[in-house]
Enzyme design. Structure first.
Site, PDB file in Angstrom:
ATOM      1  CB  ALA A 124       6.331  -5.733  -1.077  1.00 60.27           C
ATOM      2  CG  ASN A 182      -0.979  -4.998   4.018  1.00 50.52           C
ATOM      3  OD1 ASN A 182      -2.049  -4.693   3.953  1.00 50.52           O
ATOM      4  ND2 ASN A 182       0.027  -4.360   4.842  1.00 50.52           N
ATOM      5  CG  HIS A 212       7.291 -11.029  -0.239  1.00 49.97           C
ATOM      6  ND1 HIS A 212       6.937 -11.130   0.841  1.00 49.97           N
ATOM      7  CD2 HIS A 212       7.477  -9.697  -0.557  1.00 49.97           C
ATOM      8  CE1 HIS A 212       6.866  -9.846   1.380  1.00 49.97           C
ATOM      9  NE2 HIS A 212       7.245  -8.992   0.656  1.00 49.97           N
TER      10      HIS A 212
HETATM   11  N1  LIG Z   1       0.651  -3.618   0.071  1.00 45.57           N
HETATM   12  C1  LIG Z   1       1.883  -3.853   0.343  1.00 45.57           C
HETATM   13  O1  LIG Z   1       2.600  -4.723  -0.446  1.00 45.57           O
HETATM   14  C2  LIG Z   1       2.629  -3.348   1.382  1.00 45.57           C
HETATM   15  C3  LIG Z   1       1.436  -2.302   2.269  1.00 45.57           C
HETATM   16  N2  LIG Z   1       2.025  -2.141   3.248  1.00 45.57           N
HETATM   17  C4  LIG Z   1       1.233  -1.189   4.082  1.00 45.57           C
HETATM   18  O2  LIG Z   1       1.226   0.210   3.738  1.00 45.57           O
HETATM   19  C5  LIG Z   1       1.008   1.073   5.058  1.00 45.57           C
HETATM   20  C6  LIG Z   1       1.799   2.141   4.820  1.00 45.57           C
HETATM   21  O3  LIG Z   1       3.116   1.511   5.266  1.00 45.57           O
HETATM   22  P1  LIG Z   1       4.272   2.593   5.778  1.00 45.57           P
HETATM   23  O4  LIG Z   1       4.176   3.861   5.161  1.00 45.57           O
HETATM   24  O5  LIG Z   1       5.340   1.665   5.491  1.00 45.57           O
HETATM   25  O6  LIG Z   1       3.888   2.674   7.124  1.00 45.57           O
HETATM   26  P2  LIG Z   1       4.504   3.612   8.400  1.00 45.57           P
HETATM   27  O7  LIG Z   1       4.265   2.651   9.588  1.00 45.57           O
HETATM   28  O8  LIG Z   1       5.676   4.085   8.162  1.00 45.57           O
HETATM   29  O9  LIG Z   1       3.488   4.743   8.229  1.00 45.57           O
HETATM   30  C7  LIG Z   1       1.997   4.649   8.718  1.00 45.57           C
HETATM   31  C8  LIG Z   1       1.466   6.091   8.957  1.00 45.57           C
HETATM   32  O10 LIG Z   1       0.361   5.737   9.244  1.00 45.57           O
HETATM   33  C9  LIG Z   1      -0.177   6.787  10.247  1.00 45.57           C
HETATM   34  N3  LIG Z   1      -1.299   6.208  11.032  1.00 45.57           N
HETATM   35  C10 LIG Z   1      -1.529   5.408  11.842  1.00 45.57           C
HETATM   36  N4  LIG Z   1      -2.643   5.139  12.292  1.00 45.57           N
HETATM   37  C11 LIG Z   1      -3.441   6.314  11.441  1.00 45.57           C
HETATM   38  C12 LIG Z   1      -4.715   6.813  11.816  1.00 45.57           C
HETATM   39  N5  LIG Z   1      -5.413   6.106  12.641  1.00 45.57           N
HETATM   40  N6  LIG Z   1      -5.102   7.890  11.100  1.00 45.57           N
HETATM   41  C13 LIG Z   1      -4.032   8.358  10.138  1.00 45.57           C
HETATM   42  N7  LIG Z   1      -2.914   7.773   9.886  1.00 45.57           N
HETATM   43  C14 LIG Z   1      -2.508   6.969  10.681  1.00 45.57           C
HETATM   44  C15 LIG Z   1       0.793   6.787  11.180  1.00 45.57           C
HETATM   45  O11 LIG Z   1       0.853   8.190  11.305  1.00 45.57           O
HETATM   46  P3  LIG Z   1       1.697   9.045  12.409  1.00 45.57           P
HETATM   47  O12 LIG Z   1       3.279   8.874  12.011  1.00 45.57           O
HETATM   48  O13 LIG Z   1       1.359  10.447  12.167  1.00 45.57           O
HETATM   49  O14 LIG Z   1       1.501   8.663  13.715  1.00 45.57           O
HETATM   50  C16 LIG Z   1       2.023   6.759  10.196  1.00 45.57           C
HETATM   51  O15 LIG Z   1       2.969   7.638   9.904  1.00 45.57           O
HETATM   52  C17 LIG Z   1       0.837  -0.215   6.121  1.00 45.57           C
HETATM   53  O16 LIG Z   1      -0.514  -0.505   6.430  1.00 45.57           O
HETATM   54  C18 LIG Z   1       1.731  -1.231   5.541  1.00 45.57           C
HETATM   55  O17 LIG Z   1       1.372  -2.439   6.466  1.00 45.57           O
HETATM   56  C19 LIG Z   1       3.423  -2.023   3.599  1.00 45.57           C
HETATM   57  C20 LIG Z   1       4.258  -2.693   2.620  1.00 45.57           C
HETATM   58  C21 LIG Z   1       3.867  -3.516   1.510  1.00 45.57           C
HETATM   59  O1  LIG Z   2       6.740  -4.598   2.088  1.00 48.31           O
HETATM   60  C1  LIG Z   2       6.858  -5.842   2.352  1.00 48.31           C
HETATM   61  O2  LIG Z   2       7.518  -6.687   1.862  1.00 48.31           O
HETATM   62  C2  LIG Z   2       5.562  -6.616   2.399  1.00 48.31           C
HETATM   63  C3  LIG Z   2       4.828  -6.038   3.596  1.00 48.31           C
HETATM   64  O3  LIG Z   2       5.170  -5.355   4.317  1.00 48.31           O
HETATM   65  C4  LIG Z   2       3.247  -6.221   3.444  1.00 48.31           C
HETATM   66  O4  LIG Z   2       2.897  -6.882   2.533  1.00 48.31           O
HETATM   67  O5  LIG Z   2       2.475  -5.944   4.523  1.00 48.31           O
END
Ligand SMILES: NC(=O)C1=CN([C@@H]2O[C@H](COP(=O)(O)OP(=O)(O)OC[C@H]3O[C@@H](n4cnc5c(N)ncnc54)[C@H](OP(=O)(O)O)[C@@H]3O)[C@@H](O)[C@H]2O)C=CC1
Ligand SMILES: O=C([O-])CC(=O)C(=O)O
Length: 260
Positions: A124, A182, A212
């Site tokens: 992001a 993240n 951000h």
């Molecule tokens: N790099 C960046 O800038 C960003 C990174 N992120 C990160 O990306 C990741 C995904 O985000 P997002 O899709 O929005 O999150 P969500 O919460 O919408 O989805 C995460 C999914 O992970 C699944 N999950 C949780 N634990 C497990 C496990 N042990 N094994 C398998 N699946 C699992 C859940 O499954 P179920 O529904 O089946 O329980 C859920 O559907 C998060 O860690 C988030 O923090 C997000 C935003 C920005």
């Molecule tokens: O999606 C965003 O703005 C940032 C976020 O959640 C992350 O970095 O984990």
């Protein structure tokens, strides 16, 4: 390119729709999926025409080329080594998993031994190109990130006023906010490392965007970049740009000419 997905939440579903339904990445298709909730996994498998696996281990052992993680920091820490030693590339959304430099170097060694690659999308934020260029000659001196989100996109506590929830380095920030910051770790990896990257997290009840603000300075000069992200409709914690950046990583993964 046969893709396997871990995590069927916001980013996961966005990728399934973009790649399996809308065919936005030439020659790529998700063929396998694992997500924690088996009922959801089966529904997604049906809707997007792919196989649902009973465990991450089974998915990793299957006949796929690339694992795409869209789950949690803990999932990456638990399974990254196995993905790489099975000879698969790994695309990571939860880049916070790489806050520890020793762990990062350990995985880098495995990649070199196995001939595999870990792809870390910009998520992001932006500006990684500037940090990497400045760092290349050790000319980067300071990197700070101020993240402002509405309270419901952070810890969910009701607040009347703008409140600083965290001030410290990226290493501590991701420990306390593993689903929210993240971005601080991708900036750390491009720049000065998680212990030297300053982070402030603000909850603002008036905020409508996930913003951000990145500032950096060094021998190149200085930069200030503000990304005002629209949240994803089904998960206000996650910005739309984060999902777009994973899609973009997959789209450009094997291109002959790399931009930036
Ligand atoms: N790099 C960046 O800038 C960003 C990174 N992120 C990160 O990306 C990741 C995904 O985000 P997002 O899709 O929005 O999150 P969500 O919460 O919408 O989805 C995460 C999914 O992970 C699944 N999950 C949780 N634990 C497990 C496990 N042990 N094994 C398998 N699946 C699992 C859940 O499954 P179920 O529904 O089946 O329980 C859920 O559907 C998060 O860690 C988030 O923090 C997000 C935003 C920005
Ligand atoms: O999606 C965003 O703005 C940032 C976020 O959640 C992350 O970095 O984990």
């Amino acid at each position: 390119m046969k893709l396997g997905l871990i995590g069927g939440g916001n980013i996961g579903k966005f990728l399934l729709q973009s790649i399996n339904s809308d065919k936005l990445v030439d020659g790529a298709q998700f063929v396998g999926l694992y997500t924690r909730n088996q009922e959801k996994a089966n529904e997604l498998a049906e809707e997007y025409d792919l196989r649902s696996y009973q465990s991450i281990d089974e998915l990793i052992a299957s006949d796929i080329d690339v694992i795409v993680e869209a789950a949690t920091v803990d999932v990456v820490r638990a399974h990254a080594t196995s993905v790489l030693t099975h000879g698969k590339d790994l695309v990571v959304s939860s880049v916070g998993a790489f806050s520890d430099n020793d762990y990062f170097l350990q995985l880098e060694t495995i990649c070199k031994e196995q001939g595999t690659t870990i792809h870390l999308p910009s998520g992001a934020v932006g500006g990684l190109d500037i940090l990497k260029a400045a760092k290349a000659i050790g000319a980067l001196q300071e990197v700070s990130l101020t993240t402002t989100k509405p309270p419901h996109a952070l810890n969910g506590v009701t607040l009347e006023n703008k409140t600083v929830l965290f001030e410290g380095n990226a290493y501590e920030a991701i420990k306390q906010f593993p689903k929210n910051i993240n971005v601080s770790i991708i900036l750390s990896l491009a720049g000065l490392g998680s212990k030297e990257t300053k982070v402030k997290i603000i909850a603002d009840p008036k905020a409508t965007k996930n913003s951000h603000e990145i500032t950096a300075k060094g021998a190149f000069g200085k930069v200030k970049l503000v990304v005002e992200n629209d949240p994803m409709p089904n998960n206000p914690k996650t910005s739309y740009l984060a999902a777009l950046s994973v899609l973009s990583t997959l789209k450009h993964k094997d291109q002959s000419i790399k931009v930036g």
